[in-house]
Design an enzyme around this catalytic site. Sequence first.
Site, PDB file in Angstrom:
ATOM      1  N   ASP A 162      46.105  34.402  37.152  1.00  0.00           N
ATOM      2  CA  ASP A 162      44.695  34.009  37.222  1.00  0.00           C
ATOM      3  C   ASP A 162      44.321  33.410  38.582  1.00  0.00           C
ATOM      4  OD1 ASP A 162      44.113  34.938  34.736  1.00  0.00           O
ATOM      5  OD2 ASP A 162      44.329  33.025  33.719  1.00  0.00           O
ATOM      6  N   LYS A 185      40.225  25.913  29.483  1.00  0.00           N
ATOM      7  CA  LYS A 185      39.704  26.996  28.624  1.00  0.00           C
ATOM      8  C   LYS A 185      40.844  27.606  27.810  1.00  0.00           C
ATOM      9  CE  LYS A 185      39.123  31.324  30.528  1.00  0.00           C
ATOM     10  NZ  LYS A 185      39.756  32.394  29.770  1.00  0.00           N
ATOM     11  N   ASN A 186      41.950  27.927  28.497  1.00  0.00           N
ATOM     12  CA  ASN A 186      43.026  28.647  27.819  1.00  0.00           C
ATOM     13  C   ASN A 186      43.828  27.765  26.866  1.00  0.00           C
ATOM     14  OD1 ASN A 186      42.157  30.875  29.145  1.00  0.00           O
ATOM     15  ND2 ASN A 186      43.938  31.080  30.504  1.00  0.00           N
ATOM     16  N   ARG A 192      44.235  46.401  28.390  1.00  0.00           N
ATOM     17  CA  ARG A 192      44.755  45.209  27.725  1.00  0.00           C
ATOM     18  C   ARG A 192      45.165  45.587  26.307  1.00  0.00           C
ATOM     19  NH1 ARG A 192      41.543  40.019  29.884  1.00  0.00           N
ATOM     20  NH2 ARG A 192      43.506  39.050  29.335  1.00  0.00           N
ATOM     21  N   ARG A 252      31.937  32.034  32.261  1.00  0.00           N
ATOM     22  CA  ARG A 252      32.846  32.179  31.120  1.00  0.00           C
ATOM     23  C   ARG A 252      33.983  31.159  31.198  1.00  0.00           C
ATOM     24  NH1 ARG A 252      35.416  37.650  30.802  1.00  0.00           N
ATOM     25  NH2 ARG A 252      36.631  36.351  29.417  1.00  0.00           N
ATOM     26  N   CYS A 294      37.717  40.160  29.868  1.00  0.00           N
ATOM     27  CA  CYS A 294      37.690  40.441  31.297  1.00  0.00           C
ATOM     28  C   CYS A 294      38.111  41.870  31.618  1.00  0.00           C
ATOM     29  CB  CYS A 294      38.625  39.475  32.036  1.00  0.00           C
ATOM     30  SG  CYS A 294      37.742  38.206  32.905  1.00  0.00           S
TER      31      CYS A 294
HETATM   32  C1  UD1 Z   1      46.193  34.955  28.668  1.00  0.00           C
HETATM   33  C2  UD1 Z   1      45.120  34.177  29.368  1.00  0.00           C
HETATM   34  C3  UD1 Z   1      44.712  34.867  30.660  1.00  0.00           C
HETATM   35  C4  UD1 Z   1      45.924  35.117  31.543  1.00  0.00           C
HETATM   36  C5  UD1 Z   1      47.022  35.829  30.757  1.00  0.00           C
HETATM   37  C6  UD1 Z   1      48.316  35.957  31.522  1.00  0.00           C
HETATM   38  C7  UD1 Z   1      43.934  33.104  27.574  1.00  0.00           C
HETATM   39  C8  UD1 Z   1      42.676  32.988  26.814  1.00  0.00           C
HETATM   40  N1  UD1 Z   1      43.984  34.065  28.494  1.00  0.00           N
HETATM   41  O1  UD1 Z   1      45.647  36.226  28.331  1.00  0.00           O
HETATM   42  O2  UD1 Z   1      43.794  34.011  31.343  1.00  0.00           O
HETATM   43  O3  UD1 Z   1      45.559  35.927  32.633  1.00  0.00           O
HETATM   44  O4  UD1 Z   1      47.323  35.103  29.549  1.00  0.00           O
HETATM   45  O5  UD1 Z   1      48.767  34.719  31.937  1.00  0.00           O
HETATM   46  O6  UD1 Z   1      44.843  32.333  27.396  1.00  0.00           O
HETATM   47  N2  UD1 Z   1      50.174  42.977  26.997  1.00  0.00           N
HETATM   48  C9  UD1 Z   1      50.585  44.148  26.414  1.00  0.00           C
HETATM   49  N3  UD1 Z   1      50.509  44.240  25.064  1.00  0.00           N
HETATM   50  C10 UD1 Z   1      50.040  43.220  24.288  1.00  0.00           C
HETATM   51  C11 UD1 Z   1      49.629  42.015  24.908  1.00  0.00           C
HETATM   52  C12 UD1 Z   1      49.701  41.927  26.275  1.00  0.00           C
HETATM   53  O7  UD1 Z   1      51.018  45.090  27.074  1.00  0.00           O
HETATM   54  O8  UD1 Z   1      50.021  43.364  23.055  1.00  0.00           O
HETATM   55  C13 UD1 Z   1      50.234  42.866  28.474  1.00  0.00           C
HETATM   56  C14 UD1 Z   1      48.842  42.683  29.109  1.00  0.00           C
HETATM   57  O9  UD1 Z   1      48.205  43.920  29.306  1.00  0.00           O
HETATM   58  C15 UD1 Z   1      49.196  41.989  30.397  1.00  0.00           C
HETATM   59  C16 UD1 Z   1      50.399  41.105  29.999  1.00  0.00           C
HETATM   60  O10 UD1 Z   1      50.920  41.661  28.816  1.00  0.00           O
HETATM   61  O11 UD1 Z   1      49.608  42.930  31.345  1.00  0.00           O
HETATM   62  C17 UD1 Z   1      50.011  39.659  29.763  1.00  0.00           C
HETATM   63  O12 UD1 Z   1      49.091  39.569  28.717  1.00  0.00           O
HETATM   64  P1  UD1 Z   1      48.972  38.272  27.800  1.00  0.00           P
HETATM   65  O13 UD1 Z   1      50.009  37.283  28.203  1.00  0.00           O
HETATM   66  O14 UD1 Z   1      48.931  38.717  26.389  1.00  0.00           O
HETATM   67  O15 UD1 Z   1      47.555  37.735  28.222  1.00  0.00           O
HETATM   68  P2  UD1 Z   1      46.392  37.183  27.301  1.00  0.00           P
HETATM   69  O16 UD1 Z   1      46.935  36.394  26.185  1.00  0.00           O
HETATM   70  O17 UD1 Z   1      45.434  38.274  27.008  1.00  0.00           O
END
Ligand code: UD1
Length: 418
Positions: free
Chosen positions: A306, A22-23, A121, A398, A116
Amino acid sequence: MQKIVLEGGNKLIGEVNVSPAKNACLPIIASLIALDGEILLKNAPKIADVLVMAQIIECLGGSYKYCENGLRLNTQNIKVYEADCFICKKARASFFIVGGLLARFKKAVVPLPGGCNIGTRPIDIHINVMKQFGVQSEIIDDKVIFNGENARSGKVVLSYPSVGATVNAICLSAFLKGESIILNAAREPEIVDLCNFLNGCGCKIMGEGTSCLRIIGIRALQKIKIEYLPIKDRIEAGSYMCMAAMTGGNIAFKYDNFEYISKMAEKLIDIGVEIKRNKNEVLLFANSGLKAFNLVADVYPAFPTDMQSLFCSLGAVCKGVSIIEDRVFVNRFDLCKELIKMGAKIEIEKGKAVVTGVNKLKGAKVFACDLRAGAALITAGLNAEGRTEIYNSEMISRGYEDIINKLKKLGAKIKEEI
Ligand code: UD1
């Protein structure tokens, strides 16, 4: 609300097929916005999040169709740079379209992300990396409005290796004139897969899998026709390993890049599960009497956040006290309340789950608060005595393709009721 009903006690035995990730699919689909592309995403999983991303492409003017071999997408007629709010709210990954839209239109209007329910986030890292590329943004109501008229290549630094912010940085800079360097980039296998896909489309991305990406931009909107098979889902593979371990079962599955699942495999070996490899086949043999463990989830290559939820379920029946910490989503422990309803002994202390193993869990009515919590509740239910009802099970579809049938084939007594 849908629910999954299962009766625990059966060992999982047999072979399971792991679907493409998925990711990996989500950023690949998002990146296609920058191109005039026709793509066949081979064996793309039929799961809700992939469908949402395909629907976003459709709302922007493109098209999609599931066919026998996977998912066909066409982005040639994308004419709109504002994404539909209702659809985007369904998945956090909707925010991955920012980079591609900016590459195509120099503008993007994207709703604040949904997805989720695993704690706050924020999008500050996305906004900041875009700013470093010269993209202005403002949040008005529930939308982020990006202006990339003055976007330029260059050196950018992520304050934290966010997966999503890395996706957006790649999808923009791959189409900006000149050379860009992205420092502190995410190193997840799905980022490597996105780079491989884009390189197959003619992009010039180097350093994938390291925290320093070097990108020579090419012209956006190139005509591309490509077939691509994404990497297999390491979290799905890890989930079946965990579920099989929970039942004292033995399963086999094919997985080419063992290093992508090695952190989960090592943890399982630590607690008493036997794992063997035969070429690209992984074989797991589990018994009862698993030992407690300590686990810290962090960015790749560390143990994946995850999978942390599923290991909370596993810890609930391991002998001794397991301590589980998540440094990515630090408050991702809502699941524990549900596990406690099933007889688990868990306390949350200073952001860590302290899990004291019990002999057996018991069936209960529980609620899947997010995708991985849902999978963790299935894991718990497979061990539990009696009937477990998991409400809000739409969450699970999902991210897990055909999970009910895959588990039934392995011997689980499980069904979905609408
Ligand atoms: C992706 C994955 C998700 C996985 C996550 C971490 C997909 C579709 N989803 O989510 O399954 O759990 O990586 O491995 O690929 N953060 C901030 N500011 C930002 C962006 C992120 O503070 O602008 C924080 C988030 O709140 C979280 C951490 O950074 O605590 C990791 O987030 P991120 O790596 O961005 O996760 P996703 O890309 O949303």
